[in-house]
Design an enzyme around this catalytic site. Structure first.
Site, PDB file in Angstrom:
ATOM      1  N   ASP A 163      50.107  -9.374  10.991  1.00 47.44           N
ATOM      2  CA  ASP A 163      50.020  -7.977  10.540  1.00 47.44           C
ATOM      3  C   ASP A 163      49.997  -7.021  11.726  1.00 47.44           C
ATOM      4  O   ASP A 163      49.825  -7.434  12.880  1.00 47.44           O
ATOM      5  CB  ASP A 163      48.781  -7.767   9.645  1.00 47.44           C
ATOM      6  CG  ASP A 163      47.502  -8.376  10.201  1.00 47.44           C
ATOM      7  OD1 ASP A 163      47.470  -8.690  11.406  1.00 47.44           O
ATOM      8  OD2 ASP A 163      46.538  -8.531   9.438  1.00 47.44           O
ATOM      9  N   ASN A 217      35.600  -9.032   2.847  1.00 49.57           N
ATOM     10  CA  ASN A 217      35.915  -8.936   1.416  1.00 49.57           C
ATOM     11  C   ASN A 217      36.895 -10.028   0.987  1.00 49.57           C
ATOM     12  O   ASN A 217      37.483  -9.942  -0.076  1.00 49.57           O
ATOM     13  CB  ASN A 217      36.473  -7.542   1.092  1.00 49.57           C
ATOM     14  CG  ASN A 217      37.778  -7.243   1.830  1.00 49.57           C
ATOM     15  OD1 ASN A 217      38.338  -8.110   2.488  1.00 49.57           O
ATOM     16  ND2 ASN A 217      38.248  -6.014   1.714  1.00 49.57           N
ATOM     17  N   HIS A 247      39.727 -10.822   2.473  1.00 53.07           N
ATOM     18  CA  HIS A 247      41.158 -10.597   2.738  1.00 53.07           C
ATOM     19  C   HIS A 247      41.674 -11.574   3.787  1.00 53.07           C
ATOM     20  O   HIS A 247      40.932 -12.043   4.647  1.00 53.07           O
ATOM     21  CB  HIS A 247      41.460  -9.133   3.075  1.00 53.07           C
ATOM     22  CG  HIS A 247      41.085  -8.651   4.443  1.00 53.07           C
ATOM     23  ND1 HIS A 247      40.590  -7.389   4.669  1.00 53.07           N
ATOM     24  CD2 HIS A 247      41.154  -9.237   5.667  1.00 53.07           C
ATOM     25  CE1 HIS A 247      40.377  -7.224   5.957  1.00 53.07           C
ATOM     26  NE2 HIS A 247      40.706  -8.325   6.591  1.00 53.07           N
ATOM     27  N   GLU A 297      44.448  -7.111   0.754  1.00 49.31           N
ATOM     28  CA  GLU A 297      43.141  -6.651   0.306  1.00 49.31           C
ATOM     29  C   GLU A 297      42.868  -7.063  -1.145  1.00 49.31           C
ATOM     30  O   GLU A 297      43.798  -7.361  -1.895  1.00 49.31           O
ATOM     31  CB  GLU A 297      43.079  -5.115   0.415  1.00 49.31           C
ATOM     32  CG  GLU A 297      43.244  -4.576   1.838  1.00 49.31           C
ATOM     33  CD  GLU A 297      41.976  -4.738   2.689  1.00 49.31           C
ATOM     34  OE1 GLU A 297      41.152  -5.639   2.430  1.00 49.31           O
ATOM     35  OE2 GLU A 297      41.830  -3.945   3.643  1.00 49.31           O
TER      36      GLU A 297
END
Ligand code: GLP
Length: 241
Positions: free
Chosen positions: A67, A136, A138, A143
């Site tokens: 990313d 979280n 990810h 996400e």
């Protein structure tokens, strides 16, 4: 899935580096899927050591990063390109032309994403994908959401991710709001996946990924469907298993 629990983050890094080095030894032009974040840094330090010691030769290796932030210059000190150069590429004998990071400043993010997936496919696919995990759940910048997105795509970062990454920027307002990330399909297509997690703040995400439902609210949970995935954890990250 395999889960290995180590005493500390340094051992997680050594184990990951050993598996990556083994891949490069068995296939000198291996395609590595690489990740940023603080978690893989010990693994990269060990790879640098192994390269300097003459154990691993990266001269034919190709790499594709997971990313990149949108709308910050490629040479910004917090860009993922800079991170990879500083923490790995500048210290090993990889040909920088063989290293790839999505272009977060592409005028057409959709075209850039499609081209990135196509380039990985043309390289023969990813042999080993290194992953960290967000608090979280990810992976990359996929996400929590209502679905798993297959291909590389532009994402809007979750507020919790903006807050987690705030420490690297002068203020929260400076944290990029968007990124280009490999999709879940691109990650699942890798022949081997290594997920690294260290520290107690990852323990809940690891528990949800390993024991919760396979559910896009915890994107890493899909890895349970991968035929060759290894979780490399320290005791703190494994603390709720
Ligand atoms: C970012 C990256 C992820 C990384 C995560 C965790 O959001 N896009 O690839 O796994 O941060 O980072 P850290 O390892 O610093 O906790």
């Amino acid at each position: 899935m395999q889960i290995h629990v180590f005493e500390n983050a340094a051992q997680v890094g050594q184990a990951a580096a050993t598996l990556i080095a083994a891949q490069v030894l068995s296939k000198p032009n291996a395609v590595l899927g690489l990740a940023t974040g603080s978690t893989p840094i010990p693994a990269y330090q060990e790879l640098i050591r192994l390269c300097k010691a003459g154990v691993v030769d990266f001269s034919q290796v190709r790499s594709y990063n997971l990313d990149e932030y949108c709308n910050i210059p490629e040479d910004h000190e917090q860009s993922y390109r800079t991170f990879m150069n500083v923490n790995l590429f500048n210290h090993i004998n990889i040909d920088i032309a063989n290293t790839h990071v999505p272009n977060g400043n592409a005028a057409d993010a959709e075209a850039e994403s499609a081209a990135y997936d196509a380039a990985i496919a043309a390289a023969g696919g990813i042999d080993v994908q290194v992953l960290g995990i967000g608090r979280n759940g990810h992976i990359g910048f996929n996400e929590p959401g209502d679905s798993f997105i297959y291909g590389c795509h532009q994402v809007t970062l979750a507020q919790s991710t903006i807050e987690a990454n705030r420490r690297f920027f002068e203020s929260e307002a400076d944290v990029p709001r968007q990124a280009i990330s490999l999709g879940i399909g691109s990650i699942m297509n890798a022949r081997k996946v290594l997920l690294l997690a260290t520290g107690a703040d990852k323990a809940q995400a690891i528990r949800d990924s390993v024991h919760g439902d396979i559910n896009p609210q915890v994107q890493a949970s899909i890895l349970r469907n991968h035929p060759d995935v290894i979780f490399l954890l320290d005791k703190a990250a494994a603390g709720l298993l």
